[in-house]
Write an enzyme that holds these catalytic residues in place. Sequence first.
Site, short mmCIF file in Angstrom:
data_model
loop_
_atom_site.label_atom_id
_atom_site.label_comp_id
_atom_site.label_asym_id
_atom_site.label_seq_id
_atom_site.Cartn_x
_atom_site.Cartn_y
_atom_site.Cartn_z
N HIS A 237 2.40 -6.79 6.13
CA HIS A 237 2.67 -5.86 5.03
C HIS A 237 2.04 -6.36 3.73
O HIS A 237 1.34 -5.62 3.03
CB HIS A 237 4.18 -5.69 4.86
CG HIS A 237 4.57 -4.66 3.85
ND1 HIS A 237 5.09 -3.44 4.19
CD2 HIS A 237 4.50 -4.68 2.50
CE1 HIS A 237 5.32 -2.75 3.10
NE2 HIS A 237 4.98 -3.48 2.05
N LYS B 242 -6.17 -3.92 0.61
CA LYS B 242 -6.47 -2.58 0.08
C LYS B 242 -6.81 -2.66 -1.40
O LYS B 242 -7.76 -2.03 -1.86
CB LYS B 242 -5.27 -1.64 0.30
CG LYS B 242 -5.14 -1.18 1.75
CD LYS B 242 -4.10 -0.07 1.88
CE LYS B 242 -2.71 -0.59 1.62
NZ LYS B 242 -1.66 0.45 1.75
N ASN B 243 -6.04 -3.45 -2.16
CA ASN B 243 -6.30 -3.59 -3.58
C ASN B 243 -7.64 -4.24 -3.85
O ASN B 243 -8.40 -3.79 -4.71
CB ASN B 243 -5.18 -4.41 -4.25
CG ASN B 243 -3.95 -3.57 -4.52
OD1 ASN B 243 -3.94 -2.77 -5.45
ND2 ASN B 243 -2.94 -3.72 -3.70
N GLU C 177 -1.59 -4.84 1.98
CA GLU C 177 -1.53 -4.34 0.60
C GLU C 177 -2.58 -5.04 -0.27
O GLU C 177 -3.30 -4.39 -1.03
CB GLU C 177 -0.12 -4.56 0.04
CG GLU C 177 0.08 -4.10 -1.39
CD GLU C 177 -0.12 -2.60 -1.56
OE1 GLU C 177 0.14 -1.84 -0.58
OE2 GLU C 177 -0.55 -2.17 -2.65
C1 W6P Z 1 -8.05 -6.30 -8.33
C2 W6P Z 1 -6.67 -5.77 -8.68
C3 W6P Z 1 -5.85 -6.38 -7.60
C4 W6P Z 1 -4.49 -6.30 -7.34
C5 W6P Z 1 -3.98 -6.96 -6.23
C6 W6P Z 1 -4.80 -7.69 -5.39
C7 W6P Z 1 -6.16 -7.78 -5.64
C8 W6P Z 1 -6.68 -7.11 -6.75
N1 W6P Z 1 -8.00 -7.06 -7.19
O1 W6P Z 1 -9.06 -6.08 -8.96
#
Ligand code: W6P
Length: 393
Positions: free
Chosen positions: A231, A238-239, A235
């Site tokens: 999980h 994907k970000n 997440e």
């Molecule tokens: C980004 C914004 C973010 C949030 C969470 C994890 C990775 C990333 N990279 O630019």
Amino acid sequence: GNISKMLDFYSQFNPSPLSIKQFIDFGLSACERKSFIFLRKELPVRLANIMKEIHLLPDNLLKMPSVGIVNNLYATSFEDIMQFEKVEVNETTLDKFCQTLIKIRNRHQDIVETMSHGVLELKESHDVDAQTEHNIQYFLDRFLMSRISIRMLINQHTLLFGTEFNGHSRHVGSIDPSCDIISVVKDAYDKARLLCDQYYLASPELLVKQHNEFERCSEIRIVYVPSHLFHMLFELFKNSMRAIMEHYDNSDSDYPPIEVIVSRGKEDICVKMSDRGGGIPRSQMDHLFKYMYSTAPRPTQTDAHTVPLAGYGYGLPVSRLYARYFHGDLVLQSCDGYGTDAIVYLKALSNEANELLPIFNKTSSKFYRTAVSNTDWSSQCGGGMNTRQLRMS
Ligand code: W6P
């Protein structure tokens, strides 16, 4: 009525946190009867503790229809378990209990969406001040953590003693006593990549490295709940993918890879995921974990070109709760203009991986009444800076 008396009674007890080791020992040795005796007290205690806290929510939010629905679902589930309070323990009781737990799990399936809908309802109908936002953040962290813990208990019981039992697997309920971290990393990457390819018709590569400080070259394994780890990593992937794809021109076919390093030390296992997706400014960082912020209508929502791969929903805050649930953590660090590192920390030792549970008491109820102070630090950096953050961190 009777239920509110029972709520008062069970909310006086503190939840009993279990370590992953205890979950394992319990799963290997305990009989269904012992698990039943434990849960028929522990589940009402955990339900009652968080139900008491729902009642402390800001009046405006309590009046939202969605919050009423959530409240009723909890009351129903609490009553369902009350049926087992003084019954004779026999085969039929145990079977009925399993069925009841499964019913409760299904009933609460979509409660996170319902709750976030309630927060949206509030935002659309009222001006939300900093104090209210602060209380909602505090509550949702505790509410969602409580939910994670209750589902863990239900899953363990039904997987071990219900029809879902699989004697051939090495798993103990939802726990893998020998969870291979890198295969979960690759699995989460593959699933996120599928979505990324779908939206952007391309995706960044993955580079994985590992460092095992004590047993060089051997795989890094941990006693853990693989679905929780999946999980979090899904997440984060994907970000990172979204950041990378949005940061580079569509004509670039060379996207910088996402680099993951898995390390094992004496105390911690760390999974660090680095992207070169342009990073985020410090002023935005805290917002990524805010429930109120994330439910804001996103500026890109109407833009057909940016179908959100990762929508900054409750994804990040809930992922951090999964990490913290067994005394790990999830932190983000960014270099604005360059890229972002996300680190998942896990306890390497299963006896140190204790459940982190919200407790309802005088301290927690005081929190909802205590005003947030912003008078003890100067605030001269313009609208983006919130001095409250200094005090809290
Ligand atoms: C980004 C914004 C973010 C949030 C969470 C994890 C990775 C990333 N990279 O630019």
